[in-house]
Scaffold this motif. Structure first.
Motif, PDB file in Angstrom:
ATOM      1  N   GLU A  43      49.215  -5.022  30.426  1.00 60.97           N
ATOM      2  CA  GLU A  43      49.386  -6.237  29.643  1.00 60.97           C
ATOM      3  C   GLU A  43      50.025  -7.301  30.537  1.00 60.97           C
ATOM      4  OE1 GLU A  43      50.157  -5.699  24.841  1.00 60.97           O
ATOM      5  OE2 GLU A  43      51.813  -5.417  26.090  1.00 60.97           O
ATOM      6  N   VAL A  44      49.535  -8.492  30.716  1.00 59.50           N
ATOM      7  CA  VAL A  44      50.211  -9.382  31.826  1.00 59.50           C
ATOM      8  C   VAL A  44      50.502 -10.816  31.139  1.00 59.50           C
ATOM      9  CG1 VAL A  44      49.575 -10.682  33.843  1.00 59.50           C
ATOM     10  CG2 VAL A  44      48.720  -8.349  33.595  1.00 59.50           C
ATOM     11  N   LEU A  45      51.569 -11.479  31.344  1.00 55.27           N
ATOM     12  CA  LEU A  45      52.009 -12.554  30.713  1.00 55.27           C
ATOM     13  C   LEU A  45      51.217 -13.553  31.375  1.00 55.27           C
ATOM     14  CD1 LEU A  45      54.120 -14.041  28.738  1.00 55.27           C
ATOM     15  CD2 LEU A  45      55.702 -14.155  31.013  1.00 55.27           C
ATOM     16  N   HIS A  52      48.218 -10.569  27.598  1.00 55.55           N
ATOM     17  CA  HIS A  52      46.965 -10.398  27.713  1.00 55.55           C
ATOM     18  C   HIS A  52      46.546  -8.923  28.495  1.00 55.55           C
ATOM     19  CE1 HIS A  52      45.658 -14.071  25.565  1.00 55.55           C
ATOM     20  NE2 HIS A  52      46.805 -14.533  26.381  1.00 55.55           N
ATOM     21  N   MET A  53      45.654  -8.270  28.021  1.00 59.56           N
ATOM     22  CA  MET A  53      45.227  -7.047  29.089  1.00 59.56           C
ATOM     23  C   MET A  53      44.328  -7.583  30.228  1.00 59.56           C
ATOM     24  SD  MET A  53      46.670  -4.702  27.247  1.00 59.56           S
ATOM     25  CE  MET A  53      45.873  -3.451  28.225  1.00 59.56           C
ATOM     26  N   ARG A  54      44.667  -7.183  31.216  1.00 60.17           N
ATOM     27  CA  ARG A  54      44.101  -7.303  32.605  1.00 60.17           C
ATOM     28  C   ARG A  54      43.722  -5.871  33.226  1.00 60.17           C
ATOM     29  NH1 ARG A  54      47.049 -11.446  36.423  1.00 60.17           N
ATOM     30  NH2 ARG A  54      45.308 -10.563  37.821  1.00 60.17           N
ATOM     31  N   GLU A  55      42.617  -6.180  34.039  1.00 58.62           N
ATOM     32  CA  GLU A  55      42.400  -4.639  34.932  1.00 58.62           C
ATOM     33  C   GLU A  55      42.676  -4.996  36.270  1.00 58.62           C
ATOM     34  OE1 GLU A  55      38.162  -3.974  34.306  1.00 58.62           O
ATOM     35  OE2 GLU A  55      38.275  -3.199  32.524  1.00 58.62           O
ATOM     36  N   GLU A  70      56.468   2.845  32.222  1.00 56.62           N
ATOM     37  CA  GLU A  70      56.307   3.376  30.811  1.00 56.62           C
ATOM     38  C   GLU A  70      57.565   4.314  30.444  1.00 56.62           C
ATOM     39  OE1 GLU A  70      52.460   5.194  30.823  1.00 56.62           O
ATOM     40  OE2 GLU A  70      51.752   3.434  30.236  1.00 56.62           O
ATOM     41  N   ASP A  71      58.356   4.838  31.388  1.00 49.16           N
ATOM     42  CA  ASP A  71      59.214   5.801  31.209  1.00 49.16           C
ATOM     43  C   ASP A  71      60.648   4.880  30.563  1.00 49.16           C
ATOM     44  OD1 ASP A  71      57.389   7.768  32.015  1.00 49.16           O
ATOM     45  OD2 ASP A  71      58.135   7.737  33.891  1.00 49.16           O
ATOM     46  N   LYS A  72      60.765   3.957  31.327  1.00 45.47           N
ATOM     47  CA  LYS A  72      62.023   2.849  31.078  1.00 45.47           C
ATOM     48  C   LYS A  72      61.563   1.636  31.693  1.00 45.47           C
ATOM     49  CE  LYS A  72      65.137   3.971  34.846  1.00 45.47           C
ATOM     50  NZ  LYS A  72      66.531   3.978  35.302  1.00 45.47           N
ATOM     51  N   ASN A 101      51.790 -11.034  39.935  1.00 49.23           N
ATOM     52  CA  ASN A 101      50.847 -10.631  38.816  1.00 49.23           C
ATOM     53  C   ASN A 101      51.670 -10.919  37.328  1.00 49.23           C
ATOM     54  OD1 ASN A 101      47.826 -10.417  39.660  1.00 49.23           O
ATOM     55  ND2 ASN A 101      49.136  -9.244  40.968  1.00 49.23           N
ATOM     56  N   ARG A 102      52.848 -11.091  37.300  1.00 41.94           N
ATOM     57  CA  ARG A 102      53.665 -11.369  36.277  1.00 41.94           C
ATOM     58  C   ARG A 102      53.799  -9.773  35.328  1.00 41.94           C
ATOM     59  NH1 ARG A 102      52.051 -17.344  33.961  1.00 41.94           N
ATOM     60  NH2 ARG A 102      53.229 -18.634  35.379  1.00 41.94           N
ATOM     61  N   VAL A 103      53.630  -8.982  35.713  1.00 39.23           N
ATOM     62  CA  VAL A 103      53.656  -7.550  35.180  1.00 39.23           C
ATOM     63  C   VAL A 103      55.149  -7.345  35.026  1.00 39.23           C
ATOM     64  CG1 VAL A 103      52.991  -5.182  35.117  1.00 39.23           C
ATOM     65  CG2 VAL A 103      51.429  -6.736  35.899  1.00 39.23           C
ATOM     66  N   VAL A 104      55.928  -7.550  36.281  1.00 36.38           N
ATOM     67  CA  VAL A 104      57.237  -7.429  36.071  1.00 36.38           C
ATOM     68  C   VAL A 104      58.163  -8.469  36.599  1.00 36.38           C
ATOM     69  CG1 VAL A 104      57.048  -4.795  36.390  1.00 36.38           C
ATOM     70  CG2 VAL A 104      57.465  -6.320  38.527  1.00 36.38           C
TER      71      VAL A 104
END
Length: 230
Positions: A43-45, A52-55, A70-72, A101-104
């Motif tokens: 999921e990306v902002l 939205h889901m991105r590959e 995913e763990d924290k 890529n705006r994931v974090v």
């Protein structure tokens, strides 16, 4: 440095290794952790303010780093370094890819200046802050650059070193190879990863000499390279 894969990745590798060992006994697989690519769906902002889901197709290190979220939801660069077994500066460089890529996002501006960078998963609340100097600093700061000439070169050399050590190890305790054979093997086999082998024999010789200075390899008077026996 040896990469400690995220448990989700490692469990799949272990399962595959077990099945391979059953079918090909007594052969065993030896994994090169930094090689190859991983396909992820995250999921990306986006600019519309929604997730939205991105590959993504990325290196195993990039995948391992982001899977830890995913763990924290919050990790420091030092914590990620300890989990992965990768130097902290390399962690910061790879995390720049997920920042851009705006994931974090970087959790607070002070962590950038202190050097102990804290990352957290991006959320829809972050879009309003996209013009904040924090975001630009995270992308432009040297410690956050995922793709730079220096970083790419360093990563490429790590890959080449893994192949060289692996091919000599496969030859047994007394295995040795000349420069031209190592050069040809690298041209043939450095595939299916983020890197391509594009070095000249002269550049390879300089790199092999560096590995000799680091006491990883030794070169005989006949120009044959072999592993240093420890």
């Amino acid at each position: 440095a040896t990469l400690n894969n995220h448990p989700r990745i490692q469990s799949k590798l272990d399962q595959f290794s077990m099945e391979y060992a059953k079918l090909k006994n007594p052969r065993r697989l030896a994994w090169f952790g930094q090689l190859g690519t991983v396909e992820l769906e995250l999921e990306v902002l986006e600019d519309d303010g929604q997730l939205h889901m991105r590959e993504f197709t990325c290196s195993p290190l990039h995948a391992t780093l982001i899977l830890h979220f995913e763990d924290k939801e919050t990790w420091t660069a030092a914590e990620l370094s300890e989990e992965t077994g990768v130097p902290e500066d390399a962690v910061r460089k790879r995390m720049g890819y997920w920042l851009s890529n705006r994931v974090v996002r970087v959790a607070n501006a002070s962590s950038i200046h202190s050097g102990d960078i804290t990352y957290e998963l991006a959320s829809t609340d972050d879009l309003a802050d996209s013009t904040d100097p924090l975001h630009h600093h995270a992308d432009e700061d040297e410690s956050g650059q995922a793709v730079s000439i220096g970083a790419q070169e360093a990563e490429a050399m790590e890959v080449y070193e893994s192949y060289i050590m692996g091919m000599l190890s496969n030859l047994g305790r007394d295995g040795q190879l000349p420069l031209d054979r190592i050069h040809n093997y690298l041209k043939m086999f450095v595939t299916g990863s983020d890197q391509n082998y594009d070095k000249s024999p002269q550049q390879l010789r300089a790199f092999l000499q560096k590995l000799c200075r680091e006491e990883k390899l030794e070169c005989g008077a006949d120009g044959m390279y072999k592993l240093v026996q420890k």
